[in-house]
Design a protein around this motif. Structure first.
Motif, PDB file in Angstrom:
ATOM      1  N   ILE A 213       0.851  -1.184   0.000  1.00 26.33           N
ATOM      2  CA  ILE A 213       0.000   0.000   0.000  1.00 26.33           C
ATOM      3  C   ILE A 213       0.894   1.243   0.000  1.00 26.33           C
ATOM      4  O   ILE A 213       2.087   1.158   0.283  1.00 26.33           O
ATOM      5  N   ASN A 214       0.300   2.390  -0.287  1.00 28.12           N
ATOM      6  CA  ASN A 214       1.041   3.646  -0.230  1.00 28.12           C
ATOM      7  C   ASN A 214       1.036   4.159   1.206  1.00 28.12           C
ATOM      8  O   ASN A 214       0.377   5.137   1.552  1.00 28.12           O
ATOM      9  N   GLY A 215       1.774   3.449   2.055  1.00 27.75           N
ATOM     10  CA  GLY A 215       1.841   3.787   3.470  1.00 27.75           C
ATOM     11  C   GLY A 215       2.942   2.984   4.127  1.00 27.75           C
ATOM     12  O   GLY A 215       3.596   2.164   3.489  1.00 27.75           O
ATOM     13  N   ARG A 216       3.145   3.229   5.403  1.00 34.35           N
ATOM     14  CA  ARG A 216       4.243   2.567   6.117  1.00 34.35           C
ATOM     15  C   ARG A 216       4.016   1.061   6.256  1.00 34.35           C
ATOM     16  O   ARG A 216       4.518   0.280   5.485  1.00 34.35           O
ATOM     17  N   GLY A 217       3.290   0.695   7.270  1.00 28.03           N
ATOM     18  CA  GLY A 217       3.022  -0.722   7.506  1.00 28.03           C
ATOM     19  C   GLY A 217       4.295  -1.546   7.571  1.00 28.03           C
ATOM     20  O   GLY A 217       5.344  -1.074   8.027  1.00 28.03           O
TER      21      GLY A 217
ATOM     22  N   PHE B 209      14.718   1.904  -5.686  1.00 27.18           N
ATOM     23  CA  PHE B 209      13.707   0.876  -5.900  1.00 27.18           C
ATOM     24  C   PHE B 209      12.455   1.485  -6.494  1.00 27.18           C
ATOM     25  O   PHE B 209      12.228   2.688  -6.428  1.00 27.18           O
ATOM     26  N   GLU B 210      11.650   0.613  -7.097  1.00 24.98           N
ATOM     27  CA  GLU B 210      10.357   1.006  -7.645  1.00 24.98           C
ATOM     28  C   GLU B 210       9.262   0.521  -6.707  1.00 24.98           C
ATOM     29  O   GLU B 210       9.439  -0.473  -6.001  1.00 24.98           O
ATOM     30  N   GLU B 211       8.127   1.216  -6.728  1.00 23.27           N
ATOM     31  CA  GLU B 211       7.017   0.809  -5.871  1.00 23.27           C
ATOM     32  C   GLU B 211       5.727   0.693  -6.667  1.00 23.27           C
ATOM     33  O   GLU B 211       5.447   1.499  -7.556  1.00 23.27           O
ATOM     34  N   VAL B 212       4.970  -0.324  -6.317  1.00 23.65           N
ATOM     35  CA  VAL B 212       3.622  -0.518  -6.852  1.00 23.65           C
ATOM     36  C   VAL B 212       2.671  -0.448  -5.668  1.00 23.65           C
ATOM     37  O   VAL B 212       2.812  -1.219  -4.708  1.00 23.65           O
ATOM     38  N   PHE B 213       1.726   0.462  -5.727  1.00 29.79           N
ATOM     39  CA  PHE B 213       0.798   0.651  -4.613  1.00 29.79           C
ATOM     40  C   PHE B 213      -0.565   0.032  -4.944  1.00 29.79           C
ATOM     41  O   PHE B 213      -1.199   0.414  -5.930  1.00 29.79           O
ATOM     42  N   LEU B 214      -0.974  -0.909  -4.097  1.00 27.54           N
ATOM     43  CA  LEU B 214      -2.300  -1.511  -4.285  1.00 27.54           C
ATOM     44  C   LEU B 214      -3.375  -0.553  -3.794  1.00 27.54           C
ATOM     45  O   LEU B 214      -3.218   0.113  -2.771  1.00 27.54           O
ATOM     46  N   GLN B 215      -4.476  -0.531  -4.514  1.00 24.70           N
ATOM     47  CA  GLN B 215      -5.587   0.343  -4.144  1.00 24.70           C
ATOM     48  C   GLN B 215      -6.900  -0.411  -3.953  1.00 24.70           C
ATOM     49  O   GLN B 215      -7.852   0.135  -3.399  1.00 24.70           O
ATOM     50  N   THR B 216      -6.954  -1.662  -4.414  1.00 27.21           N
ATOM     51  CA  THR B 216      -8.195  -2.431  -4.300  1.00 27.21           C
ATOM     52  C   THR B 216      -7.900  -3.852  -3.817  1.00 27.21           C
ATOM     53  O   THR B 216      -6.791  -4.370  -3.998  1.00 27.21           O
ATOM     54  N   ARG B 217      -8.913  -4.477  -3.254  1.00 33.63           N
ATOM     55  CA  ARG B 217      -8.783  -5.868  -2.837  1.00 33.63           C
ATOM     56  C   ARG B 217      -8.601  -6.793  -4.048  1.00 33.63           C
ATOM     57  O   ARG B 217      -7.904  -7.808  -3.968  1.00 33.63           O
ATOM     58  N   GLU B 218      -9.192  -6.418  -5.153  1.00 34.95           N
ATOM     59  CA  GLU B 218      -9.073  -7.225  -6.364  1.00 34.95           C
ATOM     60  C   GLU B 218      -7.616  -7.334  -6.815  1.00 34.95           C
ATOM     61  O   GLU B 218      -7.174  -8.398  -7.270  1.00 34.95           O
ATOM     62  N   GLN B 219      -6.867  -6.260  -6.671  1.00 33.92           N
ATOM     63  CA  GLN B 219      -5.441  -6.290  -7.016  1.00 33.92           C
ATOM     64  C   GLN B 219      -4.689  -7.261  -6.112  1.00 33.92           C
ATOM     65  O   GLN B 219      -3.814  -8.005  -6.576  1.00 33.92           O
TER      66      GLN B 219
ATOM     67  N   ASP C 242      -6.962   6.859   7.225  1.00 34.89           N
ATOM     68  CA  ASP C 242      -6.479   5.907   6.229  1.00 34.89           C
ATOM     69  C   ASP C 242      -7.015   4.495   6.459  1.00 34.89           C
ATOM     70  O   ASP C 242      -6.947   3.657   5.551  1.00 34.89           O
ATOM     71  N   ILE C 243      -7.526   4.226   7.656  1.00 27.14           N
ATOM     72  CA  ILE C 243      -7.896   2.853   8.023  1.00 27.14           C
ATOM     73  C   ILE C 243      -8.989   2.275   7.118  1.00 27.14           C
ATOM     74  O   ILE C 243      -8.866   1.128   6.659  1.00 27.14           O
ATOM     75  N   PRO C 244     -10.075   3.004   6.815  1.00 20.08           N
ATOM     76  CA  PRO C 244     -11.121   2.397   5.971  1.00 20.08           C
ATOM     77  C   PRO C 244     -10.603   1.907   4.630  1.00 20.08           C
ATOM     78  O   PRO C 244     -10.993   0.803   4.174  1.00 20.08           O
ATOM     79  N   SER C 245      -9.741   2.678   3.974  1.00 23.13           N
ATOM     80  CA  SER C 245      -9.237   2.246   2.668  1.00 23.13           C
ATOM     81  C   SER C 245      -8.330   1.025   2.813  1.00 23.13           C
ATOM     82  O   SER C 245      -8.312   0.147   1.923  1.00 23.13           O
ATOM     83  N   LEU C 246      -7.605   0.921   3.909  1.00 21.91           N
ATOM     84  CA  LEU C 246      -6.761  -0.250   4.149  1.00 21.91           C
ATOM     85  C   LEU C 246      -7.612  -1.493   4.402  1.00 21.91           C
ATOM     86  O   LEU C 246      -7.323  -2.573   3.888  1.00 21.91           O
ATOM     87  N   LEU C 247      -8.651  -1.314   5.191  1.00 19.21           N
ATOM     88  CA  LEU C 247      -9.543  -2.450   5.474  1.00 19.21           C
ATOM     89  C   LEU C 247     -10.214  -2.943   4.204  1.00 19.21           C
ATOM     90  O   LEU C 247     -10.458  -4.144   4.038  1.00 19.21           O
ATOM     91  N   ALA C 248     -10.485  -2.024   3.282  1.00 18.60           N
ATOM     92  CA  ALA C 248     -11.124  -2.414   2.027  1.00 18.60           C
ATOM     93  C   ALA C 248     -10.207  -3.307   1.190  1.00 18.60           C
ATOM     94  O   ALA C 248     -10.675  -4.140   0.406  1.00 18.60           O
TER      95      ALA C 248
END
Length: 221
Positions: A10-14, A30-40, A212-218
């Protein structure tokens, strides 16, 4: 794809942030790919990219690595941040694992229930001041060198600096009683690769916020 490590999260620490820190300390772009959906996330699991269907994922040297400890160990070994022998490696692992316990406490504060958040944070900061930081103040005193293990930068130093800065986000004077840790922080923060990572615009991520929590939970739930 370029020869740069590719980080998927995700686009965050974690749990990816320590990996970003270690690569940055090693001077590795390095390169980064940020997930935005559960489908990804599900697609990564379906195509075999996630061995245990868990992130973070780091693609490096033709491998798709998961599990933070394995990833960090590989990066540390590859970029000479893992000591000169088995004894030094054991010390580095011991320090890193201890710091991971404190890091986890701090990181998980944002997801605590509202009525437990203050108590949880107070407990974490108390452990930082009375359990963890005294240990590393003593290690630096007894070792007598600029670094925690041997006399060169290791993943233990990177982990300690990352954790110190995270604690200070909640308590700015957290190092008030630890002069050797204050000096350590200043030294490590001025190492060129680390100094660059601490500047605005670097891949370093800001603290996770409640918004940010709701989008992470999604994505993850």
């Amino acid at each position: 794809m370029s020869g740069k490590p590719r980080l998927t999260y995700i686009n965050g620490r974690g749990r990816m942030e320590s990996i970003r820190w270690l690569l940055a300390a090693a001077g590795v772009e390095f390169e980064e790919v940020f997930l935005q959906t559960r489908e990804q996330l599900l697609k990564l699991g379906q195509d075999g990219s996630l061995l245990f269907h868990q992130l973070p994922l780091v693609e490096i040297d033709g491998m798709k690595l998961v599990q933070c400890r394995a990833i960090l160990s590989y990066i540390a070994g590859k970029y000479n941040l893992y000591g000169k022998d088995l004894k030094e490696r054991a010390l580095i692992d011991m320090y890193v694992e201890g710091l991971a316990d404190l890091y986890e406490l701090i990181m998980m504060n944002v997801v605590q229930p509202a009525d437990k958040k203050e108590e949880h944070l107070a407990n974490a900061l108390d452990k930082a001041a009375n359990r963890y930081f005294p240990v590393f103040e003593k290690v630096l005193k007894d070792h007598g060198h600029d670094f925690l293990v041997g006399n060169k930068l290791s993943r233990a130093d990177v982990s300690l600096l990352e954790t110190i800065l995270m604690v200070e986000e909640f308590k700015s004077d957290a190092l008030a009683k630890f002069p050797l840790l204050q000096s350590f922080k200043a030294r490590m923060s001025n190492i060129p690769n680390i100094k660059k990572f601490l500047q605005p615009g670097s891949p370093r991520k800001p603290p996770l916020q409640e918004k940010d929590i709701p989008s992470l939970l999604a994505i993850f739930s």
